[in-house]
Design an enzyme around this catalytic site. Sequence first.
Site, PDB file in Angstrom:
ATOM      1  N   ASP A 104      -4.168  -3.634 -18.835  1.00  0.00           N
ATOM      2  CA  ASP A 104      -3.295  -2.667 -19.106  1.00  0.00           C
ATOM      3  C   ASP A 104      -3.262  -1.923 -20.530  1.00  0.00           C
ATOM      4  O   ASP A 104      -2.400  -1.340 -21.194  1.00  0.00           O
ATOM      5  CB  ASP A 104      -1.999  -2.845 -18.931  1.00  0.00           C
ATOM      6  CG  ASP A 104      -1.556  -3.645 -17.519  1.00  0.00           C
ATOM      7  OD1 ASP A 104      -2.118  -3.237 -16.665  1.00  0.00           O
ATOM      8  OD2 ASP A 104      -0.620  -4.430 -17.420  1.00  0.00           O
TER       9      ASP A 104
ATOM     10  N   GLU B 181     -11.725  -3.266 -20.768  1.00  0.00           N
ATOM     11  CA  GLU B 181     -11.741  -4.696 -20.757  1.00  0.00           C
ATOM     12  C   GLU B 181     -10.345  -5.445 -20.973  1.00  0.00           C
ATOM     13  O   GLU B 181     -10.650  -6.774 -20.519  1.00  0.00           O
ATOM     14  CB  GLU B 181     -12.933  -5.140 -21.674  1.00  0.00           C
ATOM     15  CG  GLU B 181     -12.567  -4.881 -23.059  1.00  0.00           C
ATOM     16  CD  GLU B 181     -12.763  -3.562 -23.600  1.00  0.00           C
ATOM     17  OE1 GLU B 181     -12.117  -2.982 -24.791  1.00  0.00           O
ATOM     18  OE2 GLU B 181     -13.284  -2.618 -22.720  1.00  0.00           O
TER      19      GLU B 181
ATOM     20  N   LEU C 278     -10.113  -7.943 -12.876  1.00  0.00           N
ATOM     21  CA  LEU C 278     -11.298  -7.279 -12.919  1.00  0.00           C
ATOM     22  C   LEU C 278     -12.205  -8.020 -13.855  1.00  0.00           C
ATOM     23  O   LEU C 278     -11.957  -8.571 -14.968  1.00  0.00           O
ATOM     24  CB  LEU C 278     -11.510  -5.976 -12.992  1.00  0.00           C
ATOM     25  CG  LEU C 278     -10.682  -4.936 -12.276  1.00  0.00           C
ATOM     26  CD1 LEU C 278     -10.966  -3.437 -12.643  1.00  0.00           C
ATOM     27  CD2 LEU C 278     -11.019  -5.002 -10.736  1.00  0.00           C
TER      28      LEU C 278
ATOM     29  N   HIS D 104       0.453   1.291 -13.179  1.00  0.00           N
ATOM     30  CA  HIS D 104       1.532   0.028 -13.565  1.00  0.00           C
ATOM     31  C   HIS D 104       2.991   0.584 -13.507  1.00  0.00           C
ATOM     32  O   HIS D 104       3.250   1.580 -14.084  1.00  0.00           O
ATOM     33  CB  HIS D 104       1.033  -0.320 -15.029  1.00  0.00           C
ATOM     34  CG  HIS D 104       1.415  -1.573 -15.542  1.00  0.00           C
ATOM     35  ND1 HIS D 104       1.409  -2.858 -14.976  1.00  0.00           N
ATOM     36  CD2 HIS D 104       2.692  -1.526 -16.051  1.00  0.00           C
ATOM     37  CE1 HIS D 104       2.108  -3.469 -15.546  1.00  0.00           C
ATOM     38  NE2 HIS D 104       2.905  -3.029 -16.161  1.00  0.00           N
TER      39      HIS D 104
ATOM     40  N   GLY E 183       0.687  -1.098  -0.057  1.00  0.00           N
ATOM     41  CA  GLY E 183      -0.085  -0.162   0.154  1.00  0.00           C
ATOM     42  C   GLY E 183       0.645   1.367   0.110  1.00  0.00           C
ATOM     43  O   GLY E 183       0.378   2.270   0.318  1.00  0.00           O
ATOM     44  N   THR E 184       1.876   1.187  -0.703  1.00  0.00           N
ATOM     45  CA  THR E 184       2.772   2.507  -0.561  1.00  0.00           C
ATOM     46  C   THR E 184       2.165   3.381  -1.525  1.00  0.00           C
ATOM     47  O   THR E 184       2.370   4.869  -1.310  1.00  0.00           O
ATOM     48  CB  THR E 184       4.361   2.281  -0.869  1.00  0.00           C
ATOM     49  OG1 THR E 184       4.269   1.868  -2.252  1.00  0.00           O
ATOM     50  CG2 THR E 184       5.006   1.175  -0.229  1.00  0.00           C
TER      51      THR E 184
ATOM     52  N   ALA F  25       8.572   7.977  -9.680  1.00  0.00           N
ATOM     53  CA  ALA F  25       7.436   7.969 -10.619  1.00  0.00           C
ATOM     54  C   ALA F  25       6.077   7.566 -10.150  1.00  0.00           C
ATOM     55  O   ALA F  25       5.164   8.491  -9.892  1.00  0.00           O
ATOM     56  CB  ALA F  25       7.620   7.157 -11.894  1.00  0.00           C
ATOM     57  N   GLU F  26       5.811   6.400  -9.526  1.00  0.00           N
ATOM     58  CA  GLU F  26       4.519   5.858  -9.028  1.00  0.00           C
ATOM     59  C   GLU F  26       3.809   6.980  -8.042  1.00  0.00           C
ATOM     60  O   GLU F  26       2.332   7.407  -8.304  1.00  0.00           O
ATOM     61  CB  GLU F  26       4.665   4.665  -8.408  1.00  0.00           C
ATOM     62  CG  GLU F  26       4.931   3.626  -9.556  1.00  0.00           C
ATOM     63  CD  GLU F  26       4.708   2.136  -9.093  1.00  0.00           C
ATOM     64  OE1 GLU F  26       3.877   1.971  -8.206  1.00  0.00           O
ATOM     65  OE2 GLU F  26       5.770   1.456  -9.135  1.00  0.00           O
TER      66      GLU F  26
END
Length: 207
Positions: free
Chosen positions: A151, A148, A94, A110, A12-13, A180-181
């Site tokens: 990525d 759908e 999903l 991602h 969970g960072t 980045a993230e």
Amino acid sequence: MLNITVLVSGGGTNLQAVIDAIENGTLKDVRIVKVISNKEDAYALQRARQHGIDAECISPKNFTDRSGYFETMSRKIEEADTQLIVLAGFLVVLSGDFVKKWTGKIINIHPSLIPAFCGDGFYGLKVHENALKRGVKVTGATVHFVDEGTDTGPIILQKAVEIEEDDTPVTLQKRVMEQAEWIILPKAIDLISKGRVFIKDKRTYIE
Ligand code: GAR
């Protein structure tokens, strides 16, 4: 105010980066209304609770089929009055119905520059292992809307990170997160909350 629900599976960072951005005022008019994990022991759940956020585990193991699992997920997300779903290291694929119901309202982070090192089987450390194996000099992270495919949805933001000679998958993962993230995920949420992101012909435009 944009109400977001964050779906997580691990440390969970990225969730923490969003919490921090809300608490330090960089992310205004955004509220995390719920955090859901598929794993009871995900540290992300503790992070959420430490910040007074409603957090629960909904495990696919407690359902006989995927459709039942995602119907329950959808109902809980709706009950929390969610306007945007943020996948922050959520490692359950999903269902098509779930994506259809929330189309244009789900984003994912991602850890590569899509379309490199993405798609089925590319998650977490595996992404960085493959980037190093291929010998790329630059990698990074991508925030995109979820469609759908895996990525394949419209890209919102990307940020590049240089690879260093002595990188291992672990050191590279850490630098991609830090450089980045944790930057582009709050930023993408901010742009969406301000109504600045538009999707047309499978790509996004930021105004
Ligand atoms: C992050 O690196 C995220 O980009 C990745 O999982 C990690 C979760 O870390 N997601 C994927 O690989 C999705 N295909 P976190 O739990 O510390 O945020």
